[in-house]
Design a protein around this motif. Structure first.
Motif, mmCIF file in Angstrom:
data_model
loop_
_atom_site.group_PDB
_atom_site.id
_atom_site.type_symbol
_atom_site.label_atom_id
_atom_site.label_comp_id
_atom_site.label_asym_id
_atom_site.label_seq_id
_atom_site.Cartn_x
_atom_site.Cartn_y
_atom_site.Cartn_z
ATOM 1 N N LEU A 73 0.846 -1.292 -0.099
ATOM 2 C CA LEU A 73 -0.073 -0.008 0.056
ATOM 3 C C LEU A 73 0.994 1.258 -0.075
ATOM 4 C CD1 LEU A 73 -2.740 -1.004 2.732
ATOM 5 C CD2 LEU A 73 -2.837 -1.282 0.190
ATOM 6 N N ASN A 74 0.308 2.398 -0.741
ATOM 7 C CA ASN A 74 1.053 3.542 -0.628
ATOM 8 C C ASN A 74 -0.013 4.725 -0.953
ATOM 9 O OD1 ASN A 74 2.862 5.557 -0.782
ATOM 10 N ND2 ASN A 74 3.500 4.968 -2.962
ATOM 11 N N ALA A 75 -0.501 5.007 0.093
ATOM 12 C CA ALA A 75 -1.830 5.910 0.005
ATOM 13 C C ALA A 75 -1.459 7.100 0.550
ATOM 14 C CB ALA A 75 -3.138 5.447 0.629
ATOM 15 N N HIS A 76 -2.119 8.266 -0.259
ATOM 16 C CA HIS A 76 -1.954 9.812 0.088
ATOM 17 C C HIS A 76 -3.505 10.202 0.043
ATOM 18 C CE1 HIS A 76 2.522 9.749 -0.624
ATOM 19 N NE2 HIS A 76 2.163 8.599 -1.460
ATOM 20 N N TYR A 77 -3.626 11.005 1.366
ATOM 21 C CA TYR A 77 -5.084 11.640 1.205
ATOM 22 C C TYR A 77 -5.106 12.619 2.392
ATOM 23 C CZ TYR A 77 -6.186 7.681 4.194
ATOM 24 O OH TYR A 77 -5.882 6.481 5.149
ATOM 25 N N MET A 78 -6.159 13.322 2.471
ATOM 26 C CA MET A 78 -6.470 14.439 3.443
ATOM 27 C C MET A 78 -7.583 14.232 4.288
ATOM 28 S SD MET A 78 -4.168 16.920 2.945
ATOM 29 C CE MET A 78 -4.528 18.334 3.783
ATOM 30 N N ILE A 79 -7.212 14.238 5.497
ATOM 31 C CA ILE A 79 -8.333 14.422 6.707
ATOM 32 C C ILE A 79 -8.791 15.748 7.168
ATOM 33 C CG2 ILE A 79 -8.742 13.753 9.051
ATOM 34 C CD1 ILE A 79 -6.603 11.583 8.840
ATOM 35 N N TYR A 88 -2.652 16.124 6.569
ATOM 36 C CA TYR A 88 -2.423 15.258 5.317
ATOM 37 C C TYR A 88 -1.911 13.751 6.211
ATOM 38 C CZ TYR A 88 1.138 13.076 1.982
ATOM 39 O OH TYR A 88 1.945 12.183 1.197
ATOM 40 N N ILE A 89 -2.071 12.643 5.363
ATOM 41 C CA ILE A 89 -1.650 11.138 5.778
ATOM 42 C C ILE A 89 -1.214 10.669 4.563
ATOM 43 C CG2 ILE A 89 -3.996 10.566 5.521
ATOM 44 C CD1 ILE A 89 -3.633 8.136 7.496
ATOM 45 N N ARG A 90 -0.022 9.979 4.756
ATOM 46 C CA ARG A 90 0.713 8.918 3.784
ATOM 47 C C ARG A 90 0.572 7.604 4.572
ATOM 48 N NH1 ARG A 90 6.827 7.836 2.147
ATOM 49 N NH2 ARG A 90 6.324 6.493 0.552
ATOM 50 N N ASN A 91 -0.221 6.685 3.988
ATOM 51 C CA ASN A 91 -0.267 5.421 4.641
ATOM 52 C C ASN A 91 0.435 4.214 3.953
ATOM 53 O OD1 ASN A 91 -1.335 3.836 6.728
ATOM 54 N ND2 ASN A 91 -3.487 3.733 5.898
ATOM 55 N N LEU A 92 1.394 3.475 4.557
ATOM 56 C CA LEU A 92 2.035 2.586 3.814
ATOM 57 C C LEU A 92 1.632 1.244 4.662
ATOM 58 C CD1 LEU A 92 5.779 4.226 3.661
ATOM 59 C CD2 LEU A 92 4.017 4.096 1.878
ATOM 60 N N PRO A 120 0.762 4.660 9.174
ATOM 61 C CA PRO A 120 0.331 5.942 8.476
ATOM 62 C C PRO A 120 1.411 7.325 9.380
ATOM 63 C CG PRO A 120 -0.997 5.632 10.255
ATOM 64 C CD PRO A 120 -0.340 4.208 10.185
ATOM 65 N N TYR A 121 1.793 7.967 8.373
ATOM 66 C CA TYR A 121 2.533 9.049 8.822
ATOM 67 C C TYR A 121 1.795 10.339 8.543
ATOM 68 C CZ TYR A 121 6.198 5.714 8.682
ATOM 69 O OH TYR A 121 6.850 4.497 8.917
ATOM 70 N N PHE A 122 1.693 11.245 9.437
ATOM 71 C CA PHE A 122 1.117 12.482 9.580
ATOM 72 C C PHE A 122 1.717 13.919 9.199
ATOM 73 C CE2 PHE A 122 -1.138 9.105 11.631
ATOM 74 C CZ PHE A 122 -2.397 9.306 10.933
ATOM 75 N N LYS A 123 0.986 14.858 8.496
ATOM 76 C CA LYS A 123 1.441 16.360 8.679
ATOM 77 C C LYS A 123 0.422 17.288 9.123
ATOM 78 C CE LYS A 123 5.563 15.616 6.550
ATOM 79 N NZ LYS A 123 6.628 14.894 7.585
ATOM 80 N N ALA A 124 0.396 17.391 10.403
ATOM 81 C CA ALA A 124 -0.630 17.980 10.883
ATOM 82 C C ALA A 124 -0.174 19.439 11.343
ATOM 83 C CB ALA A 124 -1.055 17.121 12.360
ATOM 84 N N VAL A 137 4.087 7.287 16.536
ATOM 85 C CA VAL A 137 4.283 6.207 15.790
ATOM 86 C C VAL A 137 2.702 5.582 15.858
ATOM 87 C CG1 VAL A 137 5.042 3.891 15.497
ATOM 88 C CG2 VAL A 137 6.462 5.584 15.951
ATOM 89 N N ILE A 138 2.124 5.602 14.787
ATOM 90 C CA ILE A 138 0.716 4.741 14.804
ATOM 91 C C ILE A 138 0.769 3.460 13.780
ATOM 92 C CG2 ILE A 138 -1.668 4.998 14.026
ATOM 93 C CD1 ILE A 138 -1.173 8.085 15.039
ATOM 94 N N VAL A 139 0.040 2.460 14.234
ATOM 95 C CA VAL A 139 -0.011 1.247 13.367
ATOM 96 C C VAL A 139 -1.423 0.939 13.274
ATOM 97 C CG1 VAL A 139 2.163 0.071 14.029
ATOM 98 C CG2 VAL A 139 -0.077 -0.310 15.458
ATOM 99 N N GLY A 140 -1.745 0.452 11.966
ATOM 100 C CA GLY A 140 -3.083 0.138 11.705
ATOM 101 C C GLY A 140 -3.405 -1.307 11.357
#
Length: 165
Positions: A73-79, A88-92, A120-124, A137-140
Protein backbone atom coordinates in the motif's frame (compact mmCIF):
# COMPACT_ATOMS: atom_id res chain seq x y z
CA UNK A 1 9.07 -1.06 37.87
CA UNK A 2 7.77 -0.63 34.31
CA UNK A 3 9.75 -2.29 31.51
CA UNK A 4 11.08 0.60 29.35
CA UNK A 5 11.10 -1.69 26.29
CA UNK A 6 7.51 -2.88 26.69
CA UNK A 7 5.21 -1.86 23.85
CA UNK A 8 2.05 -0.07 24.95
CA UNK A 9 -0.75 0.98 22.63
CA UNK A 10 -4.16 2.61 22.74
CA UNK A 11 -6.99 2.90 20.24
CA UNK A 12 -6.63 6.29 18.51
CA UNK A 13 -9.33 6.31 15.79
CA UNK A 14 -11.00 4.38 12.96
CA UNK A 15 -11.20 5.39 9.31
CA UNK A 16 -13.76 4.16 6.82
CA UNK A 17 -12.52 4.85 3.29
CA UNK A 18 -15.11 4.79 0.52
CA UNK A 19 -13.52 4.20 -2.87
CA UNK A 20 -14.28 5.88 -6.18
CA UNK A 21 -12.21 4.75 -9.19
CA UNK A 22 -9.97 1.68 -9.58
CA UNK A 23 -7.39 1.07 -12.28
CA UNK A 24 -4.59 -1.44 -12.70
CA UNK A 25 -1.68 -1.79 -15.11
CA UNK A 26 -0.58 -5.03 -16.66
CA UNK A 27 2.57 -6.67 -15.41
CA UNK A 28 5.58 -4.39 -15.00
CA UNK A 29 9.19 -5.34 -14.25
CA UNK A 30 9.35 -8.24 -11.80
CA UNK A 31 5.83 -9.45 -12.56
CA UNK A 32 4.09 -6.85 -10.38
CA UNK A 33 1.24 -4.57 -11.40
CA UNK A 34 0.52 -1.01 -10.33
CA UNK A 35 -2.92 -0.06 -9.08
CA UNK A 36 -4.83 3.14 -8.46
CA UNK A 37 -7.75 3.46 -6.06
CA UNK A 38 -9.13 6.96 -5.44
CA UNK A 39 -10.87 8.20 -2.32
CA UNK A 40 -14.59 8.77 -2.84
CA UNK A 41 -17.28 10.65 -0.96
CA UNK A 42 -18.48 10.10 2.60
CA UNK A 43 -15.35 8.63 4.21
CA UNK A 44 -15.23 9.06 7.99
CA UNK A 45 -12.74 9.33 10.87
CA UNK A 46 -14.06 8.46 14.34
CA UNK A 47 -12.37 7.75 17.62
CA UNK A 48 -11.22 8.88 21.01
CA UNK A 49 -8.21 10.83 19.69
CA UNK A 50 -9.38 12.11 16.27
CA UNK A 51 -12.76 12.70 14.63
CA UNK A 52 -13.60 14.10 11.22
CA UNK A 53 -13.93 13.11 7.58
CA UNK A 54 -11.66 12.42 4.65
CA UNK A 55 -11.70 15.25 2.13
CA UNK A 56 -13.68 13.89 -0.85
CA UNK A 57 -11.42 13.01 -3.81
CA UNK A 58 -8.34 14.28 -1.93
CA UNK A 59 -6.08 11.39 -2.80
CA UNK A 60 -5.61 7.78 -3.69
CA UNK A 61 -3.76 4.57 -2.98
CA UNK A 62 -1.10 3.55 -5.53
CA UNK A 63 -0.60 -0.09 -4.56
CA UNK A 64 2.01 -2.39 -6.05
CA UNK A 65 0.57 -5.89 -6.46
CA UNK A 66 3.59 -8.18 -6.35
CA UNK A 67 3.89 -11.50 -8.17
CA UNK A 68 3.89 -13.32 -4.80
CA UNK A 69 0.37 -12.01 -4.02
CA UNK A 70 1.45 -9.35 -1.51
CA UNK A 71 0.03 -5.85 -2.01
CA UNK A 72 2.25 -2.91 -0.98
CA UNK A 73 0.00 0.00 0.00
CA UNK A 74 1.05 3.58 -0.72
CA UNK A 75 -1.88 5.91 -0.02
CA UNK A 76 -1.94 9.72 0.25
CA UNK A 77 -5.01 11.76 1.20
CA UNK A 78 -6.35 14.51 3.48
CA UNK A 79 -8.30 14.37 6.71
CA UNK A 80 -10.51 17.28 7.76
CA UNK A 81 -10.68 17.10 11.55
CA UNK A 82 -13.89 17.96 13.37
CA UNK A 83 -12.44 21.41 14.21
CA UNK A 84 -11.69 22.09 10.50
CA UNK A 85 -7.94 21.41 10.63
CA UNK A 86 -6.51 19.75 7.52
CA UNK A 87 -4.20 16.79 8.16
CA UNK A 88 -2.20 15.06 5.43
CA UNK A 89 -1.78 11.28 5.77
CA UNK A 90 0.58 8.96 3.93
CA UNK A 91 -0.30 5.35 4.67
CA UNK A 92 2.10 2.50 3.86
CA UNK A 93 1.45 -1.17 4.49
CA UNK A 94 1.07 -4.76 3.38
CA UNK A 95 -2.03 -6.74 2.48
CA UNK A 96 -2.36 -10.34 1.38
CA UNK A 97 -4.75 -13.25 1.42
CA UNK A 98 -3.66 -16.49 3.11
CA UNK A 99 -0.45 -17.61 1.38
CA UNK A 100 1.04 -21.05 0.80
CA UNK A 101 4.73 -21.45 1.42
CA UNK A 102 7.01 -23.05 -1.13
CA UNK A 103 6.22 -26.75 -1.47
CA UNK A 104 2.72 -26.55 0.00
CA UNK A 105 0.09 -28.43 -1.94
CA UNK A 106 -3.10 -26.76 -3.21
CA UNK A 107 -5.24 -28.80 -0.81
CA UNK A 108 -3.24 -27.88 2.28
CA UNK A 109 -4.25 -25.08 4.63
CA UNK A 110 -2.04 -22.06 3.79
CA UNK A 111 0.89 -21.62 6.20
CA UNK A 112 0.70 -17.80 6.18
CA UNK A 113 -2.57 -16.25 7.43
CA UNK A 114 -4.24 -13.24 5.78
CA UNK A 115 -2.64 -9.92 6.69
CA UNK A 116 -3.67 -6.22 6.44
CA UNK A 117 -1.42 -3.86 8.43
CA UNK A 118 -0.26 -0.31 7.84
CA UNK A 119 1.81 2.52 9.27
CA UNK A 120 0.49 6.02 8.61
CA UNK A 121 2.58 9.20 8.75
CA UNK A 122 0.93 12.57 9.28
CA UNK A 123 1.54 16.25 8.60
CA UNK A 124 -0.77 18.06 11.03
CA UNK A 125 -0.84 21.72 12.09
CA UNK A 126 2.23 22.44 14.22
CA UNK A 127 0.20 24.02 17.03
CA UNK A 128 -3.10 22.83 18.40
CA UNK A 129 -4.86 19.61 19.32
CA UNK A 130 -3.56 17.50 16.41
CA UNK A 131 0.18 18.19 16.81
CA UNK A 132 0.58 14.79 18.54
CA UNK A 133 0.15 13.15 15.10
CA UNK A 134 3.47 14.70 13.99
CA UNK A 135 5.44 12.82 16.66
CA UNK A 136 3.58 9.58 17.40
CA UNK A 137 4.09 6.17 15.82
CA UNK A 138 0.73 4.77 14.79
CA UNK A 139 -0.06 1.33 13.43
CA UNK A 140 -3.24 0.21 11.75
CA UNK A 141 -5.18 -2.96 11.08
CA UNK A 142 -7.39 -3.01 8.00
CA UNK A 143 -10.31 -4.94 6.60
CA UNK A 144 -11.49 -4.78 2.97
CA UNK A 145 -15.26 -4.59 2.33
CA UNK A 146 -15.94 -4.97 -1.42
CA UNK A 147 -19.38 -4.27 -2.85
CA UNK A 148 -20.67 -7.65 -4.00
CA UNK A 149 -24.41 -7.10 -4.44
CA UNK A 150 -26.53 -4.04 -5.19
CA UNK A 151 -27.76 -4.04 -1.57
CA UNK A 152 -24.22 -3.88 -0.12
CA UNK A 153 -22.74 -0.58 1.07
CA UNK A 154 -20.25 1.09 -1.30
CA UNK A 155 -16.82 -0.48 -1.89
CA UNK A 156 -14.72 0.49 1.16
CA UNK A 157 -12.05 -0.47 3.67
CA UNK A 158 -12.09 -0.14 7.44
CA UNK A 159 -8.97 0.77 9.42
CA UNK A 160 -8.43 0.77 13.17
CA UNK A 161 -5.42 2.80 14.27
CA UNK A 162 -3.43 2.48 17.49
CA UNK A 163 -1.05 5.03 18.99
CA UNK A 164 2.14 3.33 20.19
CA UNK A 165 3.20 4.73 23.56
Amino acid sequence: MTDPLALRHEHAFDIRINFDKRWSTGPVYGGASIGYTSIGEGSTVEGPMLTGTLVDYSGADWPVVRADGVVELNAHYMIRAEDGALIYIRNLGYVHRPLRTKGQGPDEEPDVPAYFRCTPYFKAPEDGPHAWLNRTVIVGVGQRQPKVTAEDPPDHSLFRYYAIR
